[in-house]
Design a protein around this motif. Structure first.
Motif, PDB file in Angstrom:
ATOM      1  N   LEU A  47       7.733  10.092  13.671  1.00 59.49           N
ATOM      2  CA  LEU A  47       8.036   9.173  14.766  1.00 59.49           C
ATOM      3  C   LEU A  47       8.940   9.850  15.790  1.00 59.49           C
ATOM      4  CD1 LEU A  47       8.774   5.975  12.633  1.00 59.49           C
ATOM      5  CD2 LEU A  47       6.587   6.735  13.582  1.00 59.49           C
ATOM      6  N   ALA A  48       8.587   9.691  17.054  1.00 59.18           N
ATOM      7  CA  ALA A  48       9.312  10.364  18.128  1.00 59.18           C
ATOM      8  C   ALA A  48      10.678   9.753  18.410  1.00 59.18           C
ATOM      9  CB  ALA A  48       8.467  10.352  19.395  1.00 59.18           C
ATOM     10  N   ASN A  49      10.824   8.467  18.243  1.00 59.01           N
ATOM     11  CA  ASN A  49      12.028   7.794  18.724  1.00 59.01           C
ATOM     12  C   ASN A  49      12.976   7.325  17.631  1.00 59.01           C
ATOM     13  OD1 ASN A  49      11.139   8.026  21.407  1.00 59.01           O
ATOM     14  ND2 ASN A  49       9.802   6.271  21.115  1.00 59.01           N
ATOM     15  N   THR A  50      13.065   8.063  16.548  1.00 58.22           N
ATOM     16  CA  THR A  50      13.974   7.668  15.483  1.00 58.22           C
ATOM     17  C   THR A  50      14.715   8.887  14.950  1.00 58.22           C
ATOM     18  OG1 THR A  50      14.158   6.440  13.409  1.00 58.22           O
ATOM     19  CG2 THR A  50      12.244   7.856  13.648  1.00 58.22           C
ATOM     20  N   ASN A  70      -3.006   7.162  13.011  1.00 53.65           N
ATOM     21  CA  ASN A  70      -3.356   8.458  13.592  1.00 53.65           C
ATOM     22  C   ASN A  70      -3.337   9.549  12.527  1.00 53.65           C
ATOM     23  OD1 ASN A  70      -3.799   7.444  16.148  1.00 53.65           O
ATOM     24  ND2 ASN A  70      -1.721   7.872  16.852  1.00 53.65           N
ATOM     25  N   ARG A  71      -2.337   9.512  11.648  1.00 56.49           N
ATOM     26  CA  ARG A  71      -2.271  10.497  10.565  1.00 56.49           C
ATOM     27  C   ARG A  71      -3.455  10.315   9.609  1.00 56.49           C
ATOM     28  NH1 ARG A  71      -3.585  12.791   7.143  1.00 56.49           N
ATOM     29  NH2 ARG A  71      -2.542  14.088   5.609  1.00 56.49           N
ATOM     30  N   GLU A  72      -3.808   9.084   9.334  1.00 59.46           N
ATOM     31  CA  GLU A  72      -4.923   8.786   8.418  1.00 59.46           C
ATOM     32  C   GLU A  72      -6.233   9.320   8.976  1.00 59.46           C
ATOM     33  OE1 GLU A  72      -5.300   7.722   4.979  1.00 59.46           O
ATOM     34  OE2 GLU A  72      -3.207   7.579   5.460  1.00 59.46           O
ATOM     35  N   GLU A  89       6.392  -2.463  15.856  1.00 59.82           N
ATOM     36  CA  GLU A  89       5.476  -2.481  14.715  1.00 59.82           C
ATOM     37  C   GLU A  89       4.161  -1.786  15.084  1.00 59.82           C
ATOM     38  OE1 GLU A  89       2.846  -5.950  12.616  1.00 59.82           O
ATOM     39  OE2 GLU A  89       4.915  -6.454  13.127  1.00 59.82           O
ATOM     40  N   GLN A  90       3.668  -2.036  16.293  1.00 59.95           N
ATOM     41  CA  GLN A  90       2.407  -1.442  16.732  1.00 59.95           C
ATOM     42  C   GLN A  90       2.510   0.082  16.850  1.00 59.95           C
ATOM     43  OE1 GLN A  90       3.893  -4.134  18.222  1.00 59.95           O
ATOM     44  NE2 GLN A  90       2.487  -5.695  17.454  1.00 59.95           N
ATOM     45  N   GLU A  91       3.642   0.579  17.342  1.00 62.89           N
ATOM     46  CA  GLU A  91       3.822   2.032  17.467  1.00 62.89           C
ATOM     47  C   GLU A  91       3.867   2.699  16.093  1.00 62.89           C
ATOM     48  OE1 GLU A  91       6.430   2.542  21.542  1.00 62.89           O
ATOM     49  OE2 GLU A  91       7.435   1.715  19.769  1.00 62.89           O
ATOM     50  N   ILE A  92       4.546   2.071  15.160  1.00 57.58           N
ATOM     51  CA  ILE A  92       4.647   2.620  13.807  1.00 57.58           C
ATOM     52  C   ILE A  92       3.279   2.603  13.134  1.00 57.58           C
ATOM     53  CG2 ILE A  92       5.672   2.275  11.521  1.00 57.58           C
ATOM     54  CD1 ILE A  92       8.134   1.063  13.114  1.00 57.58           C
ATOM     55  N   GLY A 136       3.723  -1.123   8.558  1.00 58.71           N
ATOM     56  CA  GLY A 136       4.284  -1.139   9.911  1.00 58.71           C
ATOM     57  C   GLY A 136       5.217  -2.316  10.139  1.00 58.71           C
ATOM     58  N   GLN A 137       4.867  -3.473   9.582  1.00 56.87           N
ATOM     59  CA  GLN A 137       5.726  -4.667   9.706  1.00 56.87           C
ATOM     60  C   GLN A 137       7.080  -4.433   9.035  1.00 56.87           C
ATOM     61  OE1 GLN A 137       3.407  -7.694   7.792  1.00 56.87           O
ATOM     62  NE2 GLN A 137       2.140  -8.104   9.597  1.00 56.87           N
ATOM     63  N   ILE A 138       7.050  -3.907   7.831  1.00 59.24           N
ATOM     64  CA  ILE A 138       8.291  -3.657   7.108  1.00 59.24           C
ATOM     65  C   ILE A 138       9.125  -2.611   7.844  1.00 59.24           C
ATOM     66  CG2 ILE A 138       9.306  -2.774   4.964  1.00 59.24           C
ATOM     67  CD1 ILE A 138       6.719  -3.843   3.554  1.00 59.24           C
TER      68      ILE A 138
END
Length: 148
Positions: A70-73, A50-52, A41-44, A29-31
């Motif tokens: 991801l919804a916003n990309t 959630n998938r896991e 980072e938190q949303e990613i 998420g950081q990367i």
């Protein structure tokens, strides 16, 4: 499908030191947050976690393919990481994991998502490529192992 179209050198890290499944996902998420300006980072990280929760993305043979939509990309992003020590990841073969290929795709690109995952899985099923990935001494060697 050309892996270089969604994996860049700066999203490839060799011998990362993490101790748990949650920590490797947070690191991913950081990367990713450095490359996806539309999301935090938190949303990613939440999308990956959630998938896991639906089932482990540890596919066996020490490999995991964490992924999320991801919804916003608008662009797919991949991250390849090896860990210095294998970690428990609840993989289907109950073996620890040390190769992580994360894939984040726009929510509306489901077909591309599946094609990308299939291309990655095919590459990682090649024993010679996997050996090069596992023996890479630095991030450059790791990137070359998966893209050549």
């Amino acid at each position: 499908m050309d892996i270089q179209s969604f994996l860049s050198k700066d999203c490839t890290e060799c011998a990362v030191s993490v101790s748990s499944k949650k920590r490797i996902i947070e690191h991913i998420g950081q990367i990713a947050a450095q490359h996806i300006s539309e999301m935090t980072e938190q949303e990613i990280t939440a999308a990956l976690l959630n998938r896991e929760r639906l089932g482990s993305t540890g596919i066996g043979n020490g490999i995991a393919l964490p992924h999320g939509r991801l919804a916003n990309t608008t662009k797919a992003l991949a991250i390849l990481i090896t860990t210095s020590d294998p970690i428990d990841y609840d993989a289907i073969d109950n073996q620890p994991v040390n190769v992580f290929f994360a894939l984040l795709v726009p929510e509306n690109q489901c077909n591309e998502h599946l094609k990308s995952l299939a291309a990655v899985a095919q590459k990682l099923s090649d024993k010679s490529i996997l050996k090069r990935i596992r023996t890479a001494q630095n991030s450059q060697e790791l990137y070359q192992a998966i893209t050549e």
